[in-house]
Design a protein around this motif. Structure first.
Motif, short mmCIF file in Angstrom:
data_model
loop_
_atom_site.label_atom_id
_atom_site.label_comp_id
_atom_site.label_asym_id
_atom_site.label_seq_id
_atom_site.Cartn_x
_atom_site.Cartn_y
_atom_site.Cartn_z
N HIS A 55 0.87 -1.04 -0.08
CA HIS A 55 0.10 -0.20 -0.12
C HIS A 55 0.65 1.18 -0.09
O HIS A 55 0.56 2.27 -0.60
CB HIS A 55 -0.90 0.16 1.29
CG HIS A 55 -1.62 1.20 1.39
ND1 HIS A 55 -2.59 1.59 0.64
CD2 HIS A 55 -1.25 2.32 2.48
CE1 HIS A 55 -3.11 2.99 1.08
NE2 HIS A 55 -2.45 3.18 2.19
N TYR A 56 1.97 1.29 0.77
CA TYR A 56 3.01 2.37 0.76
C TYR A 56 3.46 2.57 -0.33
O TYR A 56 3.75 4.16 -0.84
CB TYR A 56 3.90 2.27 1.75
CG TYR A 56 3.51 2.23 3.23
CD1 TYR A 56 3.18 3.41 3.97
CD2 TYR A 56 3.11 1.14 3.92
CE1 TYR A 56 2.68 3.54 5.29
CE2 TYR A 56 2.58 1.12 5.38
CZ TYR A 56 2.49 2.22 6.04
OH TYR A 56 1.78 2.35 7.22
N ILE A 57 3.64 1.87 -1.43
CA ILE A 57 4.48 1.91 -2.65
C ILE A 57 3.38 1.92 -3.93
O ILE A 57 3.69 2.19 -5.02
CB ILE A 57 5.77 1.01 -2.85
CG1 ILE A 57 5.26 -0.24 -2.77
CG2 ILE A 57 6.67 1.54 -2.11
CD1 ILE A 57 6.42 -1.35 -3.20
N GLY A 58 2.23 1.78 -3.42
CA GLY A 58 1.08 1.98 -4.46
C GLY A 58 0.69 0.76 -5.26
O GLY A 58 0.10 0.85 -6.38
N MET A 59 1.26 -0.52 -4.86
CA MET A 59 0.97 -1.56 -5.30
C MET A 59 -0.52 -2.02 -5.06
O MET A 59 -0.79 -1.91 -4.20
CB MET A 59 1.81 -2.70 -5.25
CG MET A 59 3.30 -2.43 -5.67
SD MET A 59 4.67 -3.60 -5.03
CE MET A 59 4.15 -5.20 -5.91
N LYS A 60 -0.95 -2.89 -6.00
CA LYS A 60 -2.45 -3.21 -5.80
C LYS A 60 -2.13 -4.46 -4.77
O LYS A 60 -1.25 -5.10 -4.65
CB LYS A 60 -2.92 -4.13 -7.08
CG LYS A 60 -3.03 -2.98 -8.30
CD LYS A 60 -3.71 -3.61 -9.64
CE LYS A 60 -3.75 -2.74 -10.73
NZ LYS A 60 -3.94 -3.27 -12.07
N SER A 129 4.55 -3.00 -11.51
CA SER A 129 4.76 -1.61 -12.17
C SER A 129 3.51 -0.62 -12.24
O SER A 129 3.61 0.40 -12.39
CB SER A 129 5.46 -1.99 -13.76
OG SER A 129 4.36 -2.53 -14.46
N ASP A 130 2.29 -1.22 -12.36
CA ASP A 130 1.15 -0.45 -12.30
C ASP A 130 0.84 0.09 -11.03
O ASP A 130 -0.33 -0.60 -10.18
CB ASP A 130 0.07 -1.25 -12.75
CG ASP A 130 -1.27 -0.42 -13.02
OD1 ASP A 130 -1.14 0.72 -12.99
OD2 ASP A 130 -2.33 -1.10 -13.20
N LEU A 131 1.47 1.20 -10.60
CA LEU A 131 1.39 1.68 -9.37
C LEU A 131 0.46 2.96 -9.34
O LEU A 131 0.24 3.58 -9.96
CB LEU A 131 2.83 2.23 -8.92
CG LEU A 131 4.17 1.14 -8.88
CD1 LEU A 131 5.40 1.70 -8.51
CD2 LEU A 131 3.56 0.10 -8.19
N MET A 147 10.58 3.76 -9.98
CA MET A 147 11.03 2.54 -9.72
C MET A 147 9.68 1.64 -9.86
O MET A 147 8.64 1.56 -9.47
CB MET A 147 11.50 2.49 -8.19
CG MET A 147 12.10 1.17 -7.88
SD MET A 147 12.79 0.91 -6.15
CE MET A 147 14.29 2.35 -6.41
N THR A 148 10.10 0.26 -10.31
CA THR A 148 9.28 -0.89 -10.34
C THR A 148 9.47 -1.94 -9.42
O THR A 148 10.61 -1.86 -8.84
CB THR A 148 9.01 -1.44 -11.74
OG1 THR A 148 10.30 -2.06 -12.07
CG2 THR A 148 8.70 -0.54 -12.98
N TYR A 149 8.46 -2.71 -8.83
CA TYR A 149 8.83 -3.58 -7.82
C TYR A 149 8.39 -5.01 -8.30
O TYR A 149 7.79 -5.92 -7.60
CB TYR A 149 7.95 -3.23 -6.85
CG TYR A 149 8.27 -1.88 -6.14
CD1 TYR A 149 9.28 -1.51 -5.28
CD2 TYR A 149 7.37 -0.66 -6.80
CE1 TYR A 149 9.66 -0.16 -5.04
CE2 TYR A 149 7.68 0.48 -6.09
CZ TYR A 149 8.85 0.80 -5.48
OH TYR A 149 9.19 1.94 -5.02
N LYS A 150 8.65 -5.43 -9.53
CA LYS A 150 8.30 -6.71 -10.10
C LYS A 150 9.18 -7.88 -9.50
O LYS A 150 10.48 -7.69 -9.50
CB LYS A 150 8.68 -6.53 -11.59
CG LYS A 150 8.30 -8.11 -12.03
CD LYS A 150 8.95 -8.14 -13.85
CE LYS A 150 8.58 -9.46 -14.24
NZ LYS A 150 9.50 -10.34 -13.87
N PRO A 151 8.56 -8.71 -8.75
CA PRO A 151 9.36 -10.05 -8.32
C PRO A 151 9.97 -10.69 -9.51
O PRO A 151 9.41 -10.64 -10.56
CB PRO A 151 8.23 -10.81 -7.58
CG PRO A 151 7.17 -9.86 -7.32
CD PRO A 151 7.10 -8.94 -8.42
#
Length: 199
Positions: A55-60, A129-131, A147-151
């Protein structure tokens, strides 16, 4: 061939994939197990904690089974491949079908597996990436891009202060073993047929 096909039923009991997130503030890593019917936390509150961090970084939020068509289609595909494999194996056992169909089943399962991995990677890409533009934390790469956070699809990756590991789980290994057994069945069928024709 029959045993190899039946091993796919393990996907209904065991996770296909596992993703773990570890960080200094989480001595016990957070994790999620990905089944063909949905996603569950490794521990009771893992999904809730992961969603809280995201939630803090805008991820679903992590999707529920009803949010993704894959979780309703994949079980049907697996059941179809099990039934097809058992039929092919049974007919081959009674010499009603060529051993070449064993290879056909393996190739079809391989294609479905590649498509499944491609779909999984697309989901990970969108997930990371869809933040939300209104997220509390907005971090950029050194070049200024968001920045993206793709695992990772498979393997280890560092995301901020988190170590992320993504690997197949028991269900994935059972599926791989089943596919190897069908290749062995093809090889044995070929060997037996060649031996018959040379006698």
């Amino acid at each position: 061939m029959i045993i190899g096909s039946l091993l796919l039923l393990g996907l209904f009991k065991f996770p296909l994939w596992n993703i773990m997130l570890g960080a200094p503030q989480y001595p016990d890593p957070l994790g999620m197990n990905i089944y063909i019917q949905g996603i569950e936390g490794v521990e009771e509150f893992d999904l809730q904690n992961i969603d809280g961090l995201n939630h803090y970084i805008g991820m679903k939020t992590i999707p529920k089974p009803e949010d993704m068509w894959e979780f309703s289609v994949f079980p049907k595909v697996i059941i179809g491949m099990v039934i097809l494999g058992v039929i092919i194996g049974s007919l081959g056992f009674f010499d009603r079908l060529s051993y070449k169909y064993f290879l056909g089943w393996f190739l079809l399962m391989s294609i479905l597996g590649v498509l499944g991995m491609y779909d999984f990677n697309n989901w990970l890409t969108e997930y990371g990436s869809d933040l939300d533009p209104n997220a509390i934390l907005k971090l950029n790469n050194p070049d200024g891009t968001p920045m993206t956070y793709k695992p990772p699809l498979i393997g280890h990756q560092k995301l901020l202060n988190f170590d992320v590991d993504s690997w197949p789980h028991i269900g994935g290994y059972l599926m791989f073993t089943g596919m190897v057994l069908t290749l062995i069945a093809f090889w044995l069928g070929r060997k037996f047929t060649l031996k018959k024709t040379t006698q």
